[in-house]
Design a protein around this motif. Sequence first.
Motif, short mmCIF file in Angstrom:
data_model
loop_
_atom_site.label_atom_id
_atom_site.label_comp_id
_atom_site.label_asym_id
_atom_site.label_seq_id
_atom_site.Cartn_x
_atom_site.Cartn_y
_atom_site.Cartn_z
N ASN A 43 69.41 18.44 22.63
CA ASN A 43 70.18 17.36 23.22
C ASN A 43 70.28 17.64 24.72
N LEU A 44 70.24 16.60 25.54
CA LEU A 44 70.27 16.83 26.98
C LEU A 44 71.03 15.72 27.70
N VAL A 45 71.45 16.05 28.92
CA VAL A 45 72.22 15.13 29.74
C VAL A 45 71.58 15.03 31.12
N LEU A 46 71.37 13.80 31.56
CA LEU A 46 70.88 13.54 32.91
C LEU A 46 72.04 12.96 33.72
N ASN A 47 72.12 13.36 34.97
CA ASN A 47 73.25 12.97 35.80
C ASN A 47 72.87 12.03 36.92
N CYS A 48 73.79 11.14 37.25
CA CYS A 48 73.60 10.18 38.33
C CYS A 48 74.94 10.03 39.05
N SER A 49 74.93 10.14 40.36
CA SER A 49 76.16 9.94 41.12
C SER A 49 75.92 8.92 42.23
N PHE A 50 76.96 8.19 42.59
CA PHE A 50 76.87 7.17 43.62
C PHE A 50 78.09 7.25 44.51
N THR A 51 77.92 6.90 45.77
CA THR A 51 78.97 7.14 46.75
C THR A 51 80.00 6.01 46.85
N ASP A 52 79.60 4.79 46.56
CA ASP A 52 80.51 3.65 46.64
C ASP A 52 80.82 3.17 45.23
N SER A 53 82.07 3.31 44.83
CA SER A 53 82.44 3.00 43.45
C SER A 53 82.58 1.49 43.19
N ALA A 54 82.47 0.68 44.22
CA ALA A 54 82.59 -0.78 44.04
C ALA A 54 81.27 -1.36 43.58
N ILE A 55 80.88 -0.98 42.38
CA ILE A 55 79.61 -1.46 41.85
C ILE A 55 79.84 -2.53 40.80
N TYR A 56 78.83 -3.36 40.65
CA TYR A 56 78.91 -4.43 39.65
C TYR A 56 78.46 -3.93 38.28
N ASN A 57 77.44 -3.05 38.30
CA ASN A 57 76.95 -2.46 37.06
C ASN A 57 76.09 -1.26 37.41
N LEU A 58 75.56 -0.59 36.42
CA LEU A 58 74.65 0.53 36.63
C LEU A 58 73.57 0.43 35.57
N GLN A 59 72.34 0.65 36.00
CA GLN A 59 71.22 0.49 35.07
C GLN A 59 70.39 1.78 35.04
N TRP A 60 70.01 2.20 33.84
CA TRP A 60 69.11 3.33 33.64
C TRP A 60 67.72 2.80 33.26
N PHE A 61 66.70 3.41 33.89
CA PHE A 61 65.32 3.05 33.64
C PHE A 61 64.52 4.28 33.25
N ARG A 62 63.41 4.02 32.61
CA ARG A 62 62.43 5.05 32.32
C ARG A 62 61.13 4.64 32.98
N GLN A 63 60.42 5.62 33.59
CA GLN A 63 59.12 5.34 34.18
C GLN A 63 58.11 6.38 33.71
N ASP A 64 57.07 5.91 33.04
CA ASP A 64 55.98 6.79 32.63
C ASP A 64 54.97 6.86 33.76
N PRO A 65 54.20 7.95 33.86
CA PRO A 65 53.26 8.12 34.97
C PRO A 65 52.32 6.95 35.12
N GLY A 66 52.24 6.40 36.32
CA GLY A 66 51.33 5.29 36.59
C GLY A 66 51.76 3.95 36.00
N LYS A 67 52.98 3.90 35.52
CA LYS A 67 53.46 2.68 34.87
C LYS A 67 54.65 2.09 35.61
N GLY A 68 55.07 0.91 35.14
CA GLY A 68 56.25 0.29 35.69
C GLY A 68 57.52 0.88 35.10
N LEU A 69 58.64 0.26 35.44
CA LEU A 69 59.94 0.73 34.96
C LEU A 69 60.33 -0.04 33.70
N THR A 70 60.86 0.70 32.75
CA THR A 70 61.38 0.09 31.53
C THR A 70 62.89 0.24 31.53
N SER A 71 63.59 -0.88 31.39
CA SER A 71 65.04 -0.82 31.36
C SER A 71 65.50 -0.19 30.04
#
Lengths: 114, 113
Positions: free
Chosen positions: B18-46
């Motif tokens: 099991n693993l955890v990936l971390n993301c931090s942002f400086t301005d907390s006034a956000i509308y949403n947050l999105q995680w993507f995956r990108q395979d080598p040479g490919k586009g982003l998958t939501s």
Amino acid sequence: DAGVIQSPRHEVTEMGQEVTLRCKPISGHNSLFWYRQTMMRGLELLIYFNNNVPIDDSGMPEDRFSAKMPNASFSTLKIQPSEPRDSAVYFCASSQLGQGNEQYFGPGTRLTVT
Amino acid sequence: KQEVTQIPAALSVPEGENLVLNCSFTDSAIYNLQWFRQDPGKGLTSLLLIQSSQREQTSGRLNASLDKSSGRSTLYIAASQPGDSATYLCAVPYGGSQGNLIFGKGTKLSVKP
């Protein structure tokens, strides 16, 4: 739905030439985004359209770059004249702003300017 | 100015962990947050989108949490598999907008069989 469609997938051109990248967003989406990805700078937003109108083009690096969205199903990103430092992967994404706002990306166009 | 940071830049784990990936942002006034995956040479998958009013979202073996007040999000991957190997990116809209995403540099995950 076929997802976001981009063409061409690969483009190799010589410095000074005009380059046109094309994007077809997901049907029904009201917003379209152009991003550029490089190893040095990561993913950066170039421009985004809402209902075919450019809303924010502050990320467009220079006047050599221009983007159009003549209708809801088609957009172009043009570079004229191209330079080697424009070499990158260019992504188009679309979303339905106001309803979830999740962005869906196309496969990208890998541009190499020699 | 909104900045998004992802730590670590790279992670290698054995299959099944099991693993955890971390993301931090400086301005907390956000509308949403999105995680993507990108395979080598490919586009982003939501993968997951968390609205600002939500604390977490789950999809299969993935669970994303959001703590706006501390400017943090985590992506938890349960029972990792070699097929999970990819670069994972988080992104938030900036400037009070709903759409202009600013991305982290990503975490490159390698799951060893």
